[in-house]
Scaffold this motif. Structure first.
Motif, PDB file in Angstrom:
ATOM      1  N   LEU A  46       6.978  18.461  -5.193  1.00 47.02           N
ATOM      2  CA  LEU A  46       5.758  18.242  -5.982  1.00 47.02           C
ATOM      3  C   LEU A  46       4.568  17.883  -5.098  1.00 47.02           C
ATOM      4  O   LEU A  46       3.438  18.309  -5.361  1.00 47.02           O
ATOM      5  N   ALA A  47       4.812  17.126  -4.032  1.00 39.66           N
ATOM      6  CA  ALA A  47       3.730  16.772  -3.106  1.00 39.66           C
ATOM      7  C   ALA A  47       3.217  18.014  -2.386  1.00 39.66           C
ATOM      8  O   ALA A  47       2.001  18.186  -2.218  1.00 39.66           O
ATOM      9  N   ARG A  48       4.111  18.889  -1.993  1.00 43.72           N
ATOM     10  CA  ARG A  48       3.722  20.130  -1.300  1.00 43.72           C
ATOM     11  C   ARG A  48       2.853  21.005  -2.201  1.00 43.72           C
ATOM     12  O   ARG A  48       1.961  21.697  -1.725  1.00 43.72           O
ATOM     13  N   GLU A  49       3.104  20.936  -3.499  1.00 42.06           N
ATOM     14  CA  GLU A  49       2.311  21.703  -4.466  1.00 42.06           C
ATOM     15  C   GLU A  49       1.070  20.940  -4.943  1.00 42.06           C
ATOM     16  O   GLU A  49       0.384  21.394  -5.849  1.00 42.06           O
ATOM     17  N   ASN A  50       0.808  19.783  -4.329  1.00 42.77           N
ATOM     18  CA  ASN A  50      -0.337  18.935  -4.695  1.00 42.77           C
ATOM     19  C   ASN A  50      -0.325  18.551  -6.172  1.00 42.77           C
ATOM     20  O   ASN A  50      -1.374  18.496  -6.815  1.00 42.77           O
ATOM     21  N   LYS A  51       0.862  18.264  -6.695  1.00 39.05           N
ATOM     22  CA  LYS A  51       1.010  17.896  -8.107  1.00 39.05           C
ATOM     23  C   LYS A  51       1.046  16.386  -8.315  1.00 39.05           C
ATOM     24  O   LYS A  51       0.892  15.916  -9.433  1.00 39.05           O
ATOM     25  N   ILE A  52       1.302  15.615  -7.227  1.00 36.60           N
ATOM     26  CA  ILE A  52       1.457  14.167  -7.366  1.00 36.60           C
ATOM     27  C   ILE A  52       0.636  13.406  -6.330  1.00 36.60           C
ATOM     28  O   ILE A  52       0.244  13.961  -5.306  1.00 36.60           O
ATOM     29  N   THR A  53       0.398  12.139  -6.651  1.00 34.98           N
ATOM     30  CA  THR A  53      -0.143  11.208  -5.667  1.00 34.98           C
ATOM     31  C   THR A  53       0.903  10.125  -5.449  1.00 34.98           C
ATOM     32  O   THR A  53       1.632   9.754  -6.366  1.00 34.98           O
ATOM     33  N   ILE A  54       0.970   9.635  -4.228  1.00 39.28           N
ATOM     34  CA  ILE A  54       1.942   8.612  -3.866  1.00 39.28           C
ATOM     35  C   ILE A  54       1.173   7.442  -3.261  1.00 39.28           C
ATOM     36  O   ILE A  54       0.411   7.620  -2.318  1.00 39.28           O
ATOM     37  N   GLU A  55       1.382   6.262  -3.837  1.00 36.77           N
ATOM     38  CA  GLU A  55       0.705   5.040  -3.395  1.00 36.77           C
ATOM     39  C   GLU A  55       1.753   3.960  -3.136  1.00 36.77           C
ATOM     40  O   GLU A  55       2.786   3.931  -3.806  1.00 36.77           O
ATOM     41  N   PRO A  56       1.468   3.031  -2.224  1.00 31.22           N
ATOM     42  CA  PRO A  56       2.392   1.904  -2.063  1.00 31.22           C
ATOM     43  C   PRO A  56       2.305   0.986  -3.283  1.00 31.22           C
ATOM     44  O   PRO A  56       1.248   0.850  -3.893  1.00 31.22           O
ATOM     45  N   ASP A  57       3.423   0.389  -3.631  1.00 29.57           N
ATOM     46  CA  ASP A  57       3.460  -0.572  -4.737  1.00 29.57           C
ATOM     47  C   ASP A  57       2.927  -1.902  -4.221  1.00 29.57           C
ATOM     48  O   ASP A  57       3.475  -2.465  -3.279  1.00 29.57           O
ATOM     49  N   PRO A  58       1.853  -2.421  -4.820  1.00 33.38           N
ATOM     50  CA  PRO A  58       1.285  -3.686  -4.330  1.00 33.38           C
ATOM     51  C   PRO A  58       2.221  -4.883  -4.537  1.00 33.38           C
ATOM     52  O   PRO A  58       2.071  -5.904  -3.873  1.00 33.38           O
ATOM     53  N   ASN A  59       3.210  -4.742  -5.417  1.00 38.99           N
ATOM     54  CA  ASN A  59       4.128  -5.839  -5.710  1.00 38.99           C
ATOM     55  C   ASN A  59       5.441  -5.765  -4.946  1.00 38.99           C
ATOM     56  O   ASN A  59       6.218  -6.715  -4.973  1.00 38.99           O
ATOM     57  N   ASP A  60       5.703  -4.634  -4.291  1.00 35.05           N
ATOM     58  CA  ASP A  60       6.973  -4.443  -3.581  1.00 35.05           C
ATOM     59  C   ASP A  60       6.723  -3.500  -2.409  1.00 35.05           C
ATOM     60  O   ASP A  60       6.546  -2.293  -2.601  1.00 35.05           O
ATOM     61  N   GLU A  61       6.745  -4.037  -1.211  1.00 31.92           N
ATOM     62  CA  GLU A  61       6.409  -3.227  -0.035  1.00 31.92           C
ATOM     63  C   GLU A  61       7.420  -2.120   0.262  1.00 31.92           C
ATOM     64  O   GLU A  61       7.124  -1.196   1.010  1.00 31.92           O
ATOM     65  N   LYS A  62       8.601  -2.178  -0.349  1.00 31.70           N
ATOM     66  CA  LYS A  62       9.612  -1.143  -0.143  1.00 31.70           C
ATOM     67  C   LYS A  62       9.563  -0.049  -1.207  1.00 31.70           C
ATOM     68  O   LYS A  62      10.303   0.918  -1.128  1.00 31.70           O
ATOM     69  N   GLU A  63       8.685  -0.192  -2.183  1.00 31.76           N
ATOM     70  CA  GLU A  63       8.610   0.740  -3.313  1.00 31.76           C
ATOM     71  C   GLU A  63       7.314   1.552  -3.246  1.00 31.76           C
ATOM     72  O   GLU A  63       6.321   1.106  -2.656  1.00 31.76           O
ATOM     73  N   ILE A  64       7.352   2.744  -3.807  1.00 32.82           N
ATOM     74  CA  ILE A  64       6.143   3.560  -3.943  1.00 32.82           C
ATOM     75  C   ILE A  64       5.909   3.851  -5.417  1.00 32.82           C
ATOM     76  O   ILE A  64       6.852   3.835  -6.214  1.00 32.82           O
ATOM     77  N   ILE A  65       4.666   4.107  -5.744  1.00 34.84           N
ATOM     78  CA  ILE A  65       4.289   4.456  -7.106  1.00 34.84           C
ATOM     79  C   ILE A  65       3.816   5.907  -7.083  1.00 34.84           C
ATOM     80  O   ILE A  65       2.981   6.288  -6.262  1.00 34.84           O
ATOM     81  N   VAL A  66       4.358   6.696  -7.993  1.00 38.78           N
ATOM     82  CA  VAL A  66       4.047   8.126  -8.040  1.00 38.78           C
ATOM     83  C   VAL A  66       3.363   8.433  -9.371  1.00 38.78           C
ATOM     84  O   VAL A  66       3.758   7.915 -10.411  1.00 38.78           O
ATOM     85  N   SER A  67       2.332   9.267  -9.309  1.00 41.41           N
ATOM     86  CA  SER A  67       1.660   9.707 -10.526  1.00 41.41           C
ATOM     87  C   SER A  67       1.245  11.161 -10.369  1.00 41.41           C
ATOM     88  O   SER A  67       1.157  11.680  -9.250  1.00 41.41           O
TER      89      SER A  67
END
Length: 71
Positions: A46-67
């Motif tokens: 999905l990232a290669r197709e520019n369908k999503i954004t990936i951000e770090p989770d401000p509450n958990d440095e080991k987690e990412i947030i995808v939209s």
């Protein structure tokens, strides 16, 4: 895992993201019932197709947030 499987999994992840504003990987795994490597391969697709954004989770440095990218 082949490209057809990754594409199918990417579709499952996209559907999950389409029903929510943003999700973490743990949430995506729970909703889609995919394993770690399957979720990450789908996110790569999905990232290669520019369908999503990936951000770090401000509450958990080991987690990412995808939209989904707004079109």
């Amino acid at each position: 895992m082949n490209t057809e499987t990754i594409g199918t999994n990417a579709g499952s992840v996209w559907v999950a993201l389409n029903t929510a504003d943003a999700l973490g990987v743990k949430q995506l795994k729970k909703i889609t019932k995919l394993k770690d490597k399957e979720v990450y391969a789908a996110l790569g697709w999905l990232a290669r197709e520019n369908k999503i954004t990936i951000e770090p989770d401000p509450n958990d440095e080991k987690e990412i947030i995808v939209s989904l990218v707004a079109e």
